[in-house]
Design an enzyme around this catalytic site. Structure first.
Site, PDB file in Angstrom:
ATOM      1  CG  ASN A 115      -1.880  -1.181   1.206  1.00 49.37           C
ATOM      2  OD1 ASN A 115      -2.139  -1.767   0.160  1.00 49.37           O
ATOM      3  ND2 ASN A 115      -2.397  -1.538   2.372  1.00 49.37           N
ATOM      4  CG  HIS A 138       4.089  -1.155  -4.709  1.00 51.61           C
ATOM      5  ND1 HIS A 138       2.966  -1.955  -4.602  1.00 51.61           N
ATOM      6  CD2 HIS A 138       5.058  -1.947  -5.262  1.00 51.61           C
ATOM      7  CE1 HIS A 138       3.232  -3.165  -5.075  1.00 51.61           C
ATOM      8  NE2 HIS A 138       4.490  -3.177  -5.471  1.00 51.61           N
ATOM      9  CB  CYS A 182      11.054  16.895 -10.335  1.00 51.10           C
ATOM     10  SG  CYS A 182      11.596  17.412 -11.988  1.00 51.10           S
ATOM     11  CB  CYS A 227       9.860  20.479 -11.818  1.00 53.79           C
ATOM     12  SG  CYS A 227      11.102  20.802 -10.532  1.00 53.79           S
ATOM     13  CB  CYS A 247      14.655  21.168 -13.506  1.00 54.70           C
ATOM     14  SG  CYS A 247      13.181  20.146 -13.749  1.00 54.70           S
ATOM     15  N   GLY A 291      -4.343  -9.572   3.638  1.00 54.12           N
ATOM     16  CA  GLY A 291      -5.093  -8.667   2.775  1.00 54.12           C
ATOM     17  C   GLY A 291      -4.506  -8.444   1.404  1.00 54.12           C
ATOM     18  N   GLY A 321     -10.703 -14.538  -0.294  1.00 53.31           N
ATOM     19  CA  GLY A 321     -10.584 -14.801  -1.715  1.00 53.31           C
ATOM     20  C   GLY A 321      -9.298 -15.491  -2.105  1.00 53.31           C
ATOM     21  CB  VAL A 347      -7.643  -8.353   7.251  1.00 54.94           C
ATOM     22  CG1 VAL A 347      -7.429  -9.292   6.088  1.00 54.94           C
ATOM     23  CG2 VAL A 347      -8.023  -6.975   6.742  1.00 54.94           C
TER      24      VAL A 347
END
Length: 297
Positions: free
Chosen positions: A112, A129, A137, A187, A190, A228, A256, A272
Site C-alpha cells: 500500500n 511501492h 520531479c 517543476c 528545473c 489482505g 478470496g 482482516v
C-alpha cells in the site's frame, strides 16, 4: 468467500490456528496489501477471485510519455486523493502495530502507498511501492509534499476542485470528462520536469534498495504472514515465493483466492480487521495468563 459466508465455528477454529502459528514463530514478517486498508474507506483493486474490479491503474510508460495521460491522472487525483488523504488507520493497522510492540512481528512489507501503518504506530515498515503523499520531479529529482502540488493544481484549475466522484484505489477517482483543458504545472526548479507521485506505477520497477531490504527481512524471519493481498502482482508475490524456497512456513489471512495459495501452511478466509483484532486480544490474554502463573503463591 465473503465475511457473511464465514461460519462462526470455522472462524473460531481458524483463529485458534492463527494464534498457534504466531506463537510458534516469534520472528514473523508480514506482507500486506490493499485488503488491510479497505476498512479505512480506501477501495481495493481486485475481487475475491483475484480479477480486476475496474480498468488497471496508470502505467509508468503511459504517464511519462503522454501529456494527455498526465492531465487525466492529475484531474482525477485532485478529486479522488481526498479519500486517501482523509483516511485513518483502522483496526487492522492498529492490530499489526500492536503485534510489533508485543514482539511478534519483526517487520512489515506493505504494497500500500497510504502510509497508514506508520500512522498506526508500526515502526519497521518497508513501503514496497512508495508513498502517495509525496511527489518527485522526474527531471531533477527534487521532491515535495503532495498537498503542496494539489494546492497548485487547484489554483490553476479551480473548477475541477469542486467536482465530486466515487473514490478509486490509491487516490484515483471514477471520473470521466474532457481533460484537455486541465493545466498541469512543470517543476519550477528545473523548468520542465514532470511531477510524478513517489510511487511505483505498473510497468515501473521497485527501487533496488527497497527490494533488498524486503528480501533481508524475509531472510531474518522464521515465518511469513500474508494479510489482505491477492499477491497477483509479482512485486509482492516474489517474497512469498522466497519464503517458501527457504522452507519457511507461510500463513495467509485474506478473503478470496491468491496467487500463492499452494504455498501456505495455513490460510484463514475472514475479514482482516476483525480477525487481527481478535488475534491480538487472544495473544494479550495468554500473555496475562502466563504472567499470573509465574507469580509466587
Amino acid at each position: 468467500m465473503t465475511a457473511a459466508q464465514v461460519k462462526p465455528e470455522t472462524s473460531e477454529a481458524e483463529l485458534a490456528a492463527l494464534v498457534e502459528f504466531v506463537e510458534r514463530h516469534p520472528w514473523l514478517a508480514v506482507l500486506g496489501g490493499a485488503g488491510i486498508s479497505t476498512a479505512s474507506g480506501i477501495p481495493d483493486y481486485r475481487d475475491a477471485a483475484g480479477e480486476w474490479k475496474r480498468s488497471p491503474p496508470m502505467e509508468h510508460r503511459q504517464f511519462m510519455g503522454s501529456h494527455a495521460a498526465r492531465q487525466r491522472y492529475w484531474a482525477r487525483a485532485l478529486v479522488g486523493f481526498r479519500t486517501l488523504d482523509e483516511a485513518r488507520p483502522n483496526a487492522a493497522h492498529q492490530a499489526l502495530a500492536r503485534l510489533e510492540s508485543l514482539g511478534h512481528v519483526r517487520g512489515m512489507i506493505t504494497q500500500n502507498v497510504d502510509g497508514l501503518h506508520q500512522r498506526a504506530g508500526s515502526r519497521r515498515v518497508i513501503d514496497l511501492h512508495g508513498r502517495a503523499d509525496r511527489v518527485r520531479c522526474m527531471g531533477c529529482g527534487s521532491s515535495r509534499m503532495r498537498h503542496a502540488l494539489h494546492a497548485e493544481l487547484e489554483s490553476l484549475n479551480p473548477h475541477w476542485a469542486t467536482l465530486g466522484a466515487a473514490a478509486a484505489p490509491d487516490g484515483d477517482a471514477d471520473l470521466e470528462a474532457d481533460f484537455s483543458t486541465f493545466r498541469v504545472p512543470d517543476c519550477s526548479r528545473c523548468g520542465d520536469g514532470i511531477w510524478k507521485p513517489d510511487v511505483v506505477f505498473f510497468g515501473d520497477s521497485v527501487p533496488r534498495g527497497v527490494v533488498e531490504r524486503a528480501f533481508a527481512l524475509i531472510e531474518e524471519c522464521d515465518a511469513l504472514l500474508v494479510v489482505g493481498s491477492s499477491l497477483m502482482v509479482y512485486s509482492g508475490f516474489r517474497f512469498a515465493r522466497a519464503a517458501a524456497q527457504q522452507s519457511k512456513p507461510i500463513a495467509c489471512l485474506n478473503l478470496g483466492r491468491t496467487r500463492a495459495d499452494d504455498l501456505y501452511t495455513l490460510k484463514v478466509a475472514a475479514p482482516v480487521d476483525a480477525s487481527l483484532g481478535a488475534l491480538v486480544g487472544r495473544l494479550e490474554g495468554r500473555l496475562v495468563e502466563r504472567r499470573l502463573n509465574r507469580r509466587p503463591a
